[in-house]
Design an enzyme around this catalytic site. Structure first.
Site, PDB file in Angstrom:
ATOM      1  N   ALA A  21       0.856  -1.186   0.000  1.00 55.57           N
ATOM      2  CA  ALA A  21       0.000   0.000   0.000  1.00 55.57           C
ATOM      3  C   ALA A  21       0.886   1.227   0.000  1.00 55.57           C
ATOM      4  O   ALA A  21       2.082   1.142   0.272  1.00 55.57           O
ATOM      5  CB  ALA A  21      -0.910   0.023   1.225  1.00 55.57           C
ATOM      6  N   THR A  22       0.264   2.358  -0.286  1.00 55.00           N
ATOM      7  CA  THR A  22       0.926   3.651  -0.135  1.00 55.00           C
ATOM      8  C   THR A  22      -0.061   4.600   0.525  1.00 55.00           C
ATOM      9  O   THR A  22      -1.189   4.750   0.051  1.00 55.00           O
ATOM     10  CB  THR A  22       1.357   4.224  -1.496  1.00 55.00           C
ATOM     11  N   ALA A  23       0.358   5.212   1.629  1.00 55.66           N
ATOM     12  CA  ALA A  23      -0.466   6.201   2.323  1.00 55.66           C
ATOM     13  C   ALA A  23       0.422   7.379   2.693  1.00 55.66           C
ATOM     14  O   ALA A  23       1.579   7.187   3.064  1.00 55.66           O
ATOM     15  CB  ALA A  23      -1.106   5.595   3.567  1.00 55.66           C
ATOM     16  N   SER A  58       0.438  -1.171  -5.155  1.00 60.64           N
ATOM     17  CA  SER A  58      -0.374   0.033  -4.950  1.00 60.64           C
ATOM     18  C   SER A  58      -1.087   0.386  -6.252  1.00 60.64           C
ATOM     19  O   SER A  58      -0.550   0.156  -7.331  1.00 60.64           O
ATOM     20  CB  SER A  58       0.518   1.217  -4.539  1.00 60.64           C
TER      21      SER A  58
END
Length: 198
Positions: A6-8, A174
């Site tokens: 993921a990318t946040a 992602s």
């Protein structure tokens, strides 16, 4: 962090906080969902963006929301953002022997906007901006280059979106759109979804 990708990202500016995360939920090479919301409103002036195991994200968001609500009803006052971040750190730390596999960017406002980064075992670090997840190195490169303390809230939104797009372009774990949570200083949080093609 290995495992699900993921990318946040989170960005703090004088006018508020922006949290953003892409929508792909994958395990290894398998995409389980293209509509997983990894950005959560917490109360009426806080939120979090997460990377890691999706069930763990949901569990900590629910637990934190309930603890904050209980505190505010019991004490008849709002919980400070720093206190909420520390509470989230305690929730994570209390599970350190069987950790909740989630990296979190937590933010909101009380007397000023704030951003905190938390690892799966509850370390709490205050930052001006940050990124977590498998796409974090790519997102941080852009954030390091483009972030300015005098940015407007709209510029911060655009930078958050662009940093997640850059990461999603190279991180195969992602992708599939971006959820953006905007928390304007003194205002109500709002979430919108942005296409990666936009």
């Amino acid at each position: 962090m290995s495992g699900p990708g993921a990318t946040a990202v989170g960005i703090k500016v004088k006018d508020g906080v922006v949290l953003a995360a892409e929508r792909r939920m994958s395990y290894g090479g398998f995409i389980m969902s293209k509509a997983a919301r990894k950005v959560f409103k917490v109360g009426d002036r806080m939120g979090m963006a997460c990377a890691g195991l999706y069930a763990d994200m949901q569990a900590i968001a629910r637990a934190l929301e309930n603890e904050i609500r209980y505190y505010e009803i019991s004490n008849k006052r709002k919980m400070k953002v720093r206190s909420a971040a520390r509470l989230l750190g305690l929730i994570l730390y209390s599970n350190k022997l069987f950790p909740l596999m989630t990296e979190t960017v937590f933010g909101g406002y009380d007397d000023e906007p704030r951003i905190f980064v938390l690892d799966p075992v509850g370390s709490v670090i205050e930052e001006k901006y940050s990124a977590v997840g498998t796409g974090a190195p790519l997102a941080m490169a852009l954030l390091d280059k483009e972030y300015r303390e005098d940015m407007s809230l709209e510029e911060a939104q655009n930078l958050a979106i662009e940093s997640v797009k850059v990461a999603s372009g190279r991180d195969s774990l992602s992708g599939d759109g971006i959820d953006v949570l905007v928390i304007p200083f003194g205002g109500k949080p709002s979430i919108r979804t942005v296409s990666l093609e936009a």
